[in-house]
Enzyme design. Sequence first.
Site, PDB file in Angstrom:
ATOM      1  N   TRP A 141       0.826  -1.217   0.000  1.00 11.16           N
ATOM      2  CA  TRP A 141       0.000   0.000   0.000  1.00 11.16           C
ATOM      3  C   TRP A 141       0.850   1.253   0.000  1.00 11.16           C
ATOM      4  CZ3 TRP A 141      -4.437  -0.252  -2.043  1.00 11.16           C
ATOM      5  CH2 TRP A 141      -5.248  -1.369  -1.893  1.00 11.16           C
TER       6      TRP A 141
ATOM      7  N   ASP B 273      -1.760   6.691   6.272  1.00  8.64           N
ATOM      8  CA  ASP B 273      -2.848   5.872   5.738  1.00  8.64           C
ATOM      9  C   ASP B 273      -3.156   4.837   6.821  1.00  8.64           C
ATOM     10  OD1 ASP B 273      -4.497   4.049   4.490  1.00  8.64           O
ATOM     11  OD2 ASP B 273      -3.090   3.546   2.874  1.00  8.64           O
TER      12      ASP B 273
ATOM     13  N   LYS C 151     -12.682  -1.591   6.413  1.00  6.77           N
ATOM     14  CA  LYS C 151     -11.985  -2.601   7.215  1.00  6.77           C
ATOM     15  C   LYS C 151     -12.384  -2.508   8.688  1.00  6.77           C
ATOM     16  CE  LYS C 151      -8.900  -2.781   3.528  1.00  6.77           C
ATOM     17  NZ  LYS C 151      -8.112  -1.881   2.697  1.00  6.77           N
TER      18      LYS C 151
HETATM   19  C1  LIG Z   1      -7.625  -1.346   1.631  1.00 12.83           C
HETATM   20  C2  LIG Z   1      -6.520  -0.353   1.726  1.00 12.83           C
HETATM   21  C3  LIG Z   1      -6.407   0.739   0.848  1.00 12.83           C
HETATM   22  C4  LIG Z   1      -7.357   0.938  -0.319  1.00 12.83           C
HETATM   23  O1  LIG Z   1      -8.550   1.396   0.121  1.00 12.83           O
HETATM   24  P1  LIG Z   1      -9.731   1.743  -0.926  1.00 12.83           P
HETATM   25  O2  LIG Z   1     -10.740   2.348  -0.007  1.00 12.83           O
HETATM   26  O3  LIG Z   1     -10.146   0.459  -1.551  1.00 12.83           O
HETATM   27  O4  LIG Z   1      -9.183   2.701  -1.916  1.00 12.83           O
HETATM   28  C5  LIG Z   1      -5.389   1.636   1.046  1.00 12.83           C
HETATM   29  N1  LIG Z   1      -4.510   1.478   2.047  1.00 12.83           N
HETATM   30  C6  LIG Z   1      -4.568   0.453   2.900  1.00 12.83           C
HETATM   31  C7  LIG Z   1      -3.557   0.331   3.994  1.00 12.83           C
HETATM   32  C8  LIG Z   1      -5.571  -0.496   2.764  1.00 12.83           C
HETATM   33  O5  LIG Z   1      -5.644  -1.547   3.618  1.00 12.83           O
END
Ligand SMILES: *Cc1c(COP(=O)(O)O)cnc(C)c1O
Length: 362
Positions: free
Chosen positions: A103, A173, A197
């Site tokens: 990511w 993030d 999540k």
């Molecule tokens: C799932 C995830 C993303 C992507 O998220 P979207 O909402 O599908 O764009 C980005 N960063 C991390 C750490 C993730 O687990």
Amino acid sequence: MSNRAYNFNAGPAALPLEVLQQAQEQFVDFNGAGMSIMEMSHRSAAYEQVHNEAQALLRELFAIPDNYRVLFLQGGASTQFGMLPMNLLTAGRAAAYAISGNWANKAVKEAKLIGETIVAASSEGDGYRRTPALTDIIVPEHAAYVHITSNETIEGTQYQAFPDTGSVPLVADMSSDILSRPVDVSKFGVIYAGAQKNLGPSGVTLVIIREDLAAESPKSLPSMLRYDTHIKNNSLYNTPPSFAIYMVNLMLKWIRSSGGVDAIAQANQAKTALVYDTIDNSGGFYTGFALPVSRSRMNITFRIHNEELEKLFVKESEQQGFVGLKGHRDVGGLRASTYNAVPLESCQALAQFMADFQRRNG
Ligand SMILES: *Cc1c(COP(=O)(O)O)cnc(C)c1O
């Protein structure tokens, strides 16, 4: 309810049964309105109450200081990969990225389209089995920000502490570990997370931003891509994903009634310990992918020495009611995602299944 799966999906992921049932009760008729929340104007008092309450709950549960704003946006964390540098990576500056895995690499790739980037640190040399050591993270004095990925969902690594970046804003993030543990928000300039999540369903992206950082966005940026647009309009500039925000509201109430983020963190510790202990006590039958210093409390990545056995593990686990245990194709092996809403019972059942599987195949 006996037909609930042991859901270890990586995202979208498990939601608490209580939250689903409450949404079900209110689905057709929201608090006597004669319509569902989805059918209401986003300018109605009933919807605004849900919207503002979700913000207030986030502020309370995550102890967000007053000089930060809480935004509900769309486009997922993936849109933030670009929107963040569009707003903060202004002319003549560079943005520093700590590269910890899949990511983080996606985030820096988008930033490179906008401006100059610097690798603040990378754990590629360790095969992304750990997050970069805090002492290895370079903080260039004039950097627009330093970006980290607090939990690498695919590799199953997580920062156990955060770098001190001084006056340079730290951006994280937190898509896969938001509200899973207490965090000192004042150490960050921006925190963003897709909801699917740990916070609710897909369709809404949380952004927590220190107010002053939204003041210098380039004049040429379109309205929807500017943080200040959403700040000025309380995330109601255009139609928000109202049903997703409503679900986040219910999820936040569930976190509060579970004792708040401290209690959730303790529960996550206990849940993951069951599975990590099973790995560590397997005499090498199971091996963890992440190094112990960076083990995630959200995504447990592990392998069995033989790929045929891994396939059998997935197949038998599915027959016994487990979902989502196959690892991501980039890492292979197996992965159990144990987000906030995954109950202890699911982890107990998994540890039991793993021990049984080893007994039969070890
Ligand atoms: C799932 C995830 C993303 C992507 O998220 P979207 O909402 O599908 O764009 C980005 N960063 C991390 C750490 C993730 O687990």
